[in-house]
Design a protein around this motif. Structure first.
Motif, PDB file in Angstrom:
ATOM      1  N   TYR A  86      10.250   7.686   0.424  1.00  0.00           N
ATOM      2  CA  TYR A  86       9.461   7.098  -0.734  1.00  0.00           C
ATOM      3  C   TYR A  86       8.136   6.730  -0.272  1.00  0.00           C
ATOM      4  N   THR A  87       7.180   6.776  -1.182  1.00  0.00           N
ATOM      5  CA  THR A  87       5.786   6.358  -0.570  1.00  0.00           C
ATOM      6  C   THR A  87       5.112   5.635  -1.860  1.00  0.00           C
ATOM      7  N   ARG A  88       3.934   5.351  -1.535  1.00  0.00           N
ATOM      8  CA  ARG A  88       3.005   4.399  -2.544  1.00  0.00           C
ATOM      9  C   ARG A  88       1.778   5.251  -2.764  1.00  0.00           C
ATOM     10  N   ASP A  89       1.048   5.231  -3.887  1.00  0.00           N
ATOM     11  CA  ASP A  89      -0.032   6.042  -4.096  1.00  0.00           C
ATOM     12  C   ASP A  89      -1.366   5.508  -3.321  1.00  0.00           C
ATOM     13  N   SER A  90      -2.133   6.153  -3.394  1.00  0.00           N
ATOM     14  CA  SER A  90      -3.471   5.797  -2.703  1.00  0.00           C
ATOM     15  C   SER A  90      -4.047   4.487  -2.833  1.00  0.00           C
ATOM     16  N   GLU A  91      -3.691   3.885  -4.032  1.00  0.00           N
ATOM     17  CA  GLU A  91      -4.451   2.798  -4.569  1.00  0.00           C
ATOM     18  C   GLU A  91      -3.770   1.755  -3.682  1.00  0.00           C
ATOM     19  N   SER A  92      -2.687   1.629  -3.034  1.00  0.00           N
ATOM     20  CA  SER A  92      -1.551   0.593  -2.387  1.00  0.00           C
ATOM     21  C   SER A  92      -2.385   0.352  -1.083  1.00  0.00           C
ATOM     22  N   GLY A  93      -2.437  -1.172  -0.994  1.00  0.00           N
ATOM     23  CA  GLY A  93      -3.008  -1.697   0.063  1.00  0.00           C
ATOM     24  C   GLY A  93      -1.660  -1.562   1.329  1.00  0.00           C
ATOM     25  N   THR A  94      -0.338  -1.632   0.704  1.00  0.00           N
ATOM     26  CA  THR A  94       0.686  -1.642   1.726  1.00  0.00           C
ATOM     27  C   THR A  94       0.511  -0.290   2.188  1.00  0.00           C
ATOM     28  N   ARG A  95       0.434   0.925   1.376  1.00  0.00           N
ATOM     29  CA  ARG A  95       0.332   2.191   1.988  1.00  0.00           C
ATOM     30  C   ARG A  95      -0.709   2.350   3.120  1.00  0.00           C
ATOM     31  N   LYS A  96      -1.863   1.822   2.724  1.00  0.00           N
ATOM     32  CA  LYS A  96      -2.964   1.843   3.775  1.00  0.00           C
ATOM     33  C   LYS A  96      -2.725   1.301   5.197  1.00  0.00           C
ATOM     34  N   VAL A  97      -2.130   0.200   5.094  1.00  0.00           N
ATOM     35  CA  VAL A  97      -1.788  -0.654   6.009  1.00  0.00           C
ATOM     36  C   VAL A  97      -0.763   0.177   6.970  1.00  0.00           C
ATOM     37  N   PHE A  98       0.359   0.692   6.230  1.00  0.00           N
ATOM     38  CA  PHE A  98       1.305   0.916   6.981  1.00  0.00           C
ATOM     39  C   PHE A  98       1.225   2.458   7.522  1.00  0.00           C
ATOM     40  N   TRP A  99       0.088   3.339   6.947  1.00  0.00           N
ATOM     41  CA  TRP A  99       0.025   4.339   7.544  1.00  0.00           C
ATOM     42  C   TRP A  99      -1.055   4.139   8.652  1.00  0.00           C
ATOM     43  N   LYS A 100      -1.864   3.079   8.869  1.00  0.00           N
ATOM     44  CA  LYS A 100      -2.658   2.890   9.982  1.00  0.00           C
ATOM     45  C   LYS A 100      -1.840   2.316  11.037  1.00  0.00           C
ATOM     46  N   LYS A 101      -1.041   1.247  10.746  1.00  0.00           N
ATOM     47  CA  LYS A 101      -0.156   0.455  11.665  1.00  0.00           C
ATOM     48  C   LYS A 101       1.237   1.238  12.309  1.00  0.00           C
ATOM     49  N   GLY A 102       1.553   1.767  11.055  1.00  0.00           N
ATOM     50  CA  GLY A 102       2.941   1.942  11.321  1.00  0.00           C
ATOM     51  C   GLY A 102       3.121   3.401  11.948  1.00  0.00           C
ATOM     52  N   LEU A 103       2.471   4.469  11.134  1.00  0.00           N
ATOM     53  CA  LEU A 103       2.526   5.618  11.429  1.00  0.00           C
ATOM     54  C   LEU A 103       1.350   6.370  12.078  1.00  0.00           C
ATOM     55  N   LYS A 104       0.633   5.275  12.643  1.00  0.00           N
ATOM     56  CA  LYS A 104      -0.692   5.863  13.616  1.00  0.00           C
ATOM     57  C   LYS A 104      -1.463   6.734  12.820  1.00  0.00           C
ATOM     58  N   ARG A 105      -1.602   6.762  11.513  1.00  0.00           N
ATOM     59  CA  ARG A 105      -2.537   7.901  10.835  1.00  0.00           C
ATOM     60  C   ARG A 105      -1.817   9.128  10.536  1.00  0.00           C
ATOM     61  N   ALA A 106      -0.662   9.225  10.789  1.00  0.00           N
ATOM     62  CA  ALA A 106      -0.021  10.389  10.609  1.00  0.00           C
ATOM     63  C   ALA A 106       0.003  11.032   9.182  1.00  0.00           C
ATOM     64  N   PRO A 107      -0.081  12.227   8.709  1.00  0.00           N
ATOM     65  CA  PRO A 107      -0.136  12.338   7.328  1.00  0.00           C
ATOM     66  C   PRO A 107       1.384  12.314   6.783  1.00  0.00           C
ATOM     67  N   ILE A 108       1.432  11.787   5.532  1.00  0.00           N
ATOM     68  CA  ILE A 108       2.557  11.727   4.847  1.00  0.00           C
ATOM     69  C   ILE A 108       3.227  12.844   4.278  1.00  0.00           C
ATOM     70  N   THR A 109       4.426  13.298   4.306  1.00  0.00           N
ATOM     71  CA  THR A 109       4.762  14.578   3.635  1.00  0.00           C
ATOM     72  C   THR A 109       4.623  14.682   2.069  1.00  0.00           C
ATOM     73  N   ARG A 110       4.303  15.932   1.758  1.00  0.00           N
ATOM     74  CA  ARG A 110       3.834  16.224   0.408  1.00  0.00           C
ATOM     75  C   ARG A 110       5.283  16.232  -0.409  1.00  0.00           C
ATOM     76  N   ARG A 111       6.290  16.082   0.277  1.00  0.00           N
ATOM     77  CA  ARG A 111       7.502  16.036  -0.665  1.00  0.00           C
ATOM     78  C   ARG A 111       8.029  14.750  -0.960  1.00  0.00           C
ATOM     79  N   ALA A 112       7.141  13.716  -0.299  1.00  0.00           N
ATOM     80  CA  ALA A 112       7.760  12.467  -0.466  1.00  0.00           C
ATOM     81  C   ALA A 112       7.575  11.984  -1.970  1.00  0.00           C
ATOM     82  N   ASN A 113       8.565  11.153  -2.444  1.00  0.00           N
ATOM     83  CA  ASN A 113       8.503  10.805  -3.760  1.00  0.00           C
ATOM     84  C   ASN A 113       7.534   9.503  -3.904  1.00  0.00           C
ATOM     85  N   PHE A 114       6.751   9.310  -5.057  1.00  0.00           N
ATOM     86  CA  PHE A 114       6.050   8.185  -5.324  1.00  0.00           C
ATOM     87  C   PHE A 114       6.492   6.983  -6.088  1.00  0.00           C
TER      88      PHE A 114
END
Lengths: 275, 285
Positions: free
Chosen positions: A154-182
């Motif tokens: 499960y992921t959030r849409d591109s407006e989400s600050g939580t997503r931005k921070v998690f993507w940067k600090k948690g995933l080290k900017r790795a892409p999130i799968t296209r099959r993820a539910n939003f």
């Protein structure tokens, strides 16, 4: 006998002061009335609602409306003059600050936890595993020591600050799968993972509760203490932004959230106060 | 005192005014959509926006998965809702005049008035776990869940319109069929329904428009993954849900332009279905 009187007097005084102290925070709103409109980041909502309820109960002439949408929505609506305070779960970018002449107020620090359904036995996940799960390379719980079943990301849409921070600090900017539910908000993330035994997602620490299970990352548990000491790295400030210098109700609300009483509230919501 | 002619002139003016206002609204919306998606056509980057990848972080703004998602979800909903809706209309007509039929009709009308978010919310807690546990695949947020609920939403639209059109069949035909010994059901299936076939088609097309245009059900139940679904149990995103999810992007950004393309696709689709309806209505037997 005299001693008891003294103790009673002391107690009474303490009580008086505490009552006075309590009123101190809310006194900021004395003489104000009207409507305060807030929207944007969804991690903020619960805490601001609590503050809003207190304020509106004491001052019936004040109405505080709090909406969601995500950090991007907060900035956009603020720029368009639709709202008075725009919430963001990330620091506004330099471009945003310049474009809308933003004044930025950080009132809390929040962690972002990776959560699974409490039915899962997993306690800890490594950063490499985390990246693989969210980028869609690991697709079965078996690979994480669970049952032979698909992982539902499960992921959030591109407006989400939580997503931005998690993507940067948690995933080290790795892409999130296209099959993820939003899902549309932190609260919706909680509902989704709480209802899906095979789900995994990420959420504001202040919004997570016992219906979901936070995972330690590389052995470090996402607690507010670990955020405070800096051991848990996936953390971010929670900001309230105004267009130009805030006045009236917006000023009072921001001052209230930064007052000792407001910061106590922030702590109660599961965030780290800034003062 | 105004004379009759003056009164007639005034009411005529009011009617013309409201027609012009309503008509120009649709035109303004179309021009607005067209104006904002124009850069897509002129810059020759349309292909990029129709690609399979949506990943704003990587500069990919393809809305093809959303077009596919909308098409899959709405058409599956119609495959379910069209026969059920028509059957329901025939069933209600079969017992026309009875208290049971009247009750059923009230009930269907009531169903068509329920806000879609109520359907979505109930399905979130009932249908989604059911789909997940039944098929043991995926999260339950999928094409199937959204289509089932959309079908439920569209059935009243289809059956109410069909029923009204069945009733418009000239009384003589019904009486003639009866005098030839046809039963009520035979009359309905052999005479009234074939006579009203254009009505049935408009009911289905209008229902399809409703399924395609609904936002909240797909947003809550389809899972919103930005990939072309390869099975009914895959998570998918509709054009409408996409607009709702991305609406906040700033005006200059490419994602904002892509949103206008989504709006334009939806608008064009509804325009074509209206044109299609007009053509069908004019067809001679």
């Amino acid at each position: 006998m005299k001693k008891t009187v003294m103790i009673n007097l002391c107690l009474l005084l303490t009580l008086l002061f505490s009552v006075y102290g309590f009123a101190g925070g809310l006194d900021l709103f004395e003489g104000l009335s009207g409507t305060l409109r807030i929207a944007g980041g969804t991690a903020h909502i619960k805490c601001e609602m609590l503050a809003g309820k207190r304020i509106m109960r004491r001052f019936p002439g004040i109405t505080i409306i709090i909406g969601g949408g995500g950090s991007g929505v907060g900035i956009k609506q603020l720029c368009e003059g639709l709202i008075d305070i725009g919430n963001t779960g990330r620091a506004p970018t330099a471009a945003e600050i310049e474009r809308c002449n933003l004044n930025v107020y950080k009132f809390a620090v929040d962690g972002i936890a990776v959560i699974v359904n409490p039915q899962r036995k997993i306690q800890n996940i490594s950063t490499a595993q985390l990246v693989n799960v969210f980028s869609g390379k690991t697709t079965n719980w078996k690979e994480l020591g669970g049952p032979d079943a698909t992982i539902n990301v499960y992921t959030r849409d591109s407006e989400s600050g939580t997503r931005k921070v998690f993507w940067k600090k948690g995933l080290k900017r790795a892409p999130i799968t296209r099959r993820a539910n939003f899902v549309k908000s932190n609260a919706a993330m909680k509902t989704a993972v709480a209802g899906d035994p095979l789900g995994i997602g990420y959420i504001s620490l202040g919004v997570a509760d016992s219906s979901v299970k936070p995972l330690a990352i590389d052995g470090i548990y996402p607690s507010i203490e670990n955020v405070k000491t800096g051991k848990y790295k996936i953390a971010r400030g929670l900001y309230m932004n105004t267009r130009g210098k805030p006045g009236g109700l917006a000023r009072a609300f921001i001052d209230y959230m930064l007052s000792p009483e407001g910061q106590e509230l922030v702590k109660g919501c599961g965030f780290l106060p800034v003062k | 005192m105004m004379d009759c002619r003056r009164k007639a002139q005034i009411s005529r003016a009011i009617l013309v005014l409201s027609t012009v206002v309503t008509g120009s609204m649709a035109l303004v919306i179309f021009l607005f959509l067209f104006r904002f998606s124009l850069p897509l056509f002129s810059s020759g980057s349309l292909g990029k926006f129709l690609s399979k990848n949506w990943d704003p972080d990587a500069g990919a703004f393809g809305v093809y998965p959303m077009i596919a998602g909308s098409a899959c979800i709405a058409s599956l909903a119609m495959v379910l809702a069209a026969p059920l809706g028509v059957a329901l209309a025939v069933f209600m007509e079969l017992y026309a005049g009875s208290r049971f039929s009247r009750f059923l009709r009230y009930f269907v009308e009531l169903m068509s008035g329920i806000p879609t978010v109520v359907y979505g919310f109930s399905a979130l807690f009932i249908l989604v776990p059911l789909v997940r546990n039944t098929f043991r695949y995926g999260s339950g947020f999928c094409v199937l869940s959204a289509s089932l609920v959309l079908a439920l939403l569209v059935i009243p639209t289809v059956s109410l319109i069909t029923m009204d059109r069945i009733r418009e069949v000239p009384r003589d035909f019904v009486l003639a069929a009866g005098s030839l010994g046809a039963s009520r059901l035979e009359t309905l299936l052999r005479v009234q329904l074939p006579y009203a076939w254009r009505g049935v088609i408009s009911a289905v097309v209008l229902g399809g428009g409703r399924a395609l245009g609904d936002t909240i059900i797909a947003l809550m139940l389809a899972g919103n993954a930005v990939s072309v679904p390869s099975s009914l149990l895959d998570s998918a995103r509709t054009l409408t849900a996409h607009i709702a999810l991305v609406s906040a992007a700033d005006y200059e950004s490419l994602s904002f332009k892509a949103i206008f393309l989504c709006g334009l696709v939806l608008f064009l689709f509804s325009m074509f279905s209206i044109v299609f309806l007009r053509v069908v209505e004019r067809l001679k037997e």
